[in-house]
Design a protein around this motif. Structure first.
Motif, short mmCIF file in Angstrom:
data_model
loop_
_atom_site.label_atom_id
_atom_site.label_comp_id
_atom_site.label_asym_id
_atom_site.label_seq_id
_atom_site.Cartn_x
_atom_site.Cartn_y
_atom_site.Cartn_z
N CYS A 132 0.63 -1.35 -0.04
CA CYS A 132 0.09 0.01 -0.07
C CYS A 132 0.89 1.25 -0.05
O CYS A 132 1.97 1.22 0.25
N ASP A 133 0.12 2.48 -0.30
CA ASP A 133 0.93 3.58 -0.39
C ASP A 133 1.20 3.99 1.24
O ASP A 133 0.25 4.01 1.86
N LYS A 134 2.32 4.69 1.50
CA LYS A 134 2.82 4.74 2.79
C LYS A 134 2.14 5.96 3.46
O LYS A 134 1.62 6.05 4.54
N LYS A 135 1.50 6.90 2.54
CA LYS A 135 0.97 8.13 3.03
C LYS A 135 -0.53 8.03 3.14
O LYS A 135 -1.05 8.35 3.94
N SER A 136 -1.13 7.38 2.20
CA SER A 136 -2.43 7.25 2.22
C SER A 136 -3.12 5.97 2.52
O SER A 136 -4.35 5.93 2.81
N ASN A 137 -2.27 5.04 2.99
CA ASN A 137 -2.57 3.55 2.99
C ASN A 137 -3.61 3.07 1.80
O ASN A 137 -4.09 1.91 2.16
N PHE A 138 -3.50 3.49 0.82
CA PHE A 138 -4.17 3.01 -0.39
C PHE A 138 -3.63 1.76 -0.95
O PHE A 138 -2.23 1.59 -1.10
N MET A 139 -4.33 0.63 -1.20
CA MET A 139 -3.68 -0.70 -1.44
C MET A 139 -3.42 -0.58 -2.83
O MET A 139 -4.12 -0.32 -3.72
N ILE A 140 -2.14 -0.57 -3.41
CA ILE A 140 -1.54 -0.59 -4.67
C ILE A 140 -2.20 -1.65 -5.58
O ILE A 140 -2.47 -1.39 -6.51
N GLU A 141 -1.90 -3.02 -4.91
CA GLU A 141 -2.24 -4.12 -5.77
C GLU A 141 -2.50 -5.30 -4.58
O GLU A 141 -1.50 -5.57 -3.79
N ASP A 142 -3.60 -6.03 -5.00
CA ASP A 142 -3.92 -6.82 -4.05
C ASP A 142 -3.23 -8.26 -4.73
O ASP A 142 -4.25 -8.92 -5.01
N ILE A 143 -1.97 -8.27 -4.61
CA ILE A 143 -1.27 -9.47 -5.18
C ILE A 143 -0.60 -10.22 -4.22
O ILE A 143 -0.18 -11.30 -4.13
#
Length: 312
Positions: free
Chosen positions: A140-151
């Motif tokens: 995930c993105d360290k700043k927003s906690n957005f999951m980049i890729e569910d792999i």
């Protein structure tokens, strides 16, 4: 129900026993329940695949993982049980996960076809600087906690933290994860264990599988060898620490010198190996002899001579 063997509590995380319960054909139901409970998924089928992987260490040596399966949606799941403390275990886990993930994509294939991989690590030591005993790591993105890729999804179960919650009375027996961890936790009281087994059919099957495996003489001896190796390791560390402190203090530990610690530990390990290992071998040999095991098998298991075994 029997929760002990030879007067000692059964250890399901034993490096020989754990793969026998969850990593072989015939164990699909138990393995599937463990995976679904830890991941929160609802997989319906598992297929065991070879547990040997190339190139995970220097010299391209092979390495065996505890349990490796393919689930019905095409994802791969690796389950590892680790008793001995390893500060860099998370790095090993990442390397395993990367290796599992990369080998699934053949040259020329579309990367979108790469399957998801799950790593489930059950540890009998603290590893992460977290409070929860169950940690889940994803990309995930360290700043927003957005999951980049569910792999990639990595689970860490730290039993020492689980035991702290158990002592505080903070655990919910209605939680299937709690019930499985109580079975895997060697220090769970017999009364609580019996209660869990009676209320959970899946945990009951895991327990029955354990008893069935250990009823076989060869399997039981293999279990003992693994337990002996773990006890020897702990004895070596304990003895090395004591010797290191004693030697180190004489050499100026109080003033912050490090040479004494290093030298003391090195000497302690050498001496601890000999003393700790032999005491444990004699104890195991006595138990096996009292149970009527052939002397040749006892000698092979413990490394003691036939003459010494006859005198016990």
């Amino acid at each position: 129900m029997v929760f002990e063997k030879d007067g000692k509590k059964l250890n399901l995380l034993n490096e020989y026993l754990f793969p026998k319960i969850f990593g072989e054909n015939g164990c699909e139901e138990e393995t599937l329940h463990l995976i679904n409970t830890f991941t929160g998924k609802n997989f319906t089928d598992v297929y065991y695949i070879p547990k040997e992987m190339e190139g995970l260490h220097k010299g391209n040596k092979k390495s065996n993982v505890d349990v490796m399966v393919l689930v019905n949606d095409g994802s791969f799941v690796n389950i590892e049980a680790q008793i001995k403390p390893q500060k860099s275990f998370h790095k090993r886990s990442h390397m395993y996960n990367s290796r599992i993930y990369s080998v699934q994509v053949q040259v020329g294939e579309d990367y979108e076809k790469a399957p998801k991989t799950y790593m489930i690590n059950i540890l009998d030591f603290d590893l992460l600087p977290t409070v929860d005993y169950h940690s889940i790591l994803v990309l995930c993105d360290k700043k927003s906690n957005f999951m980049i890729e569910d792999i990639i999804e990595i689970h860490y179960i730290e039993l020492p933290k689980f035991r702290k919650e158990l002592r505080k009375g903070n655990l919910d027996l209605n939680d299937p994860l709690t019930r499985i961890l109580l079975l895997l936790n060697k220090s769970t009281s017999p009364d609580l264990m019996e209660k869990v087994i009676n209320m959970d059919k899946s945990v009951n099957k895991m327990f029955e599988k354990t008893i069935h495996v250990l009823q076989d003489q060869k399997e039981y001896l293999a279990y003992i060898r693994a337990e002996q190796a773990d006890l020897d390791y702990k004895a070596q560390i304990k003895y090395a620490t004591e010797i290191g402190a004693e030697k180190g203090e004489k050499k100026g530990i109080k003033k912050g010198e490090k040479k004494g610690i290093k030298k003391g530990i090195e000497k302690g390990i050498k001496k601890g190996v000999a003393i700790g290992a032999e005491k444990k071998e004699i104890e195991i040999a006595k138990n096996l002899k009292n149970k009527g095991f052939p002397l040749e098998i006892i000698a092979e298991t413990t490394g003691l001579t036939l003459e010494k075994i006859k005198k016990l």
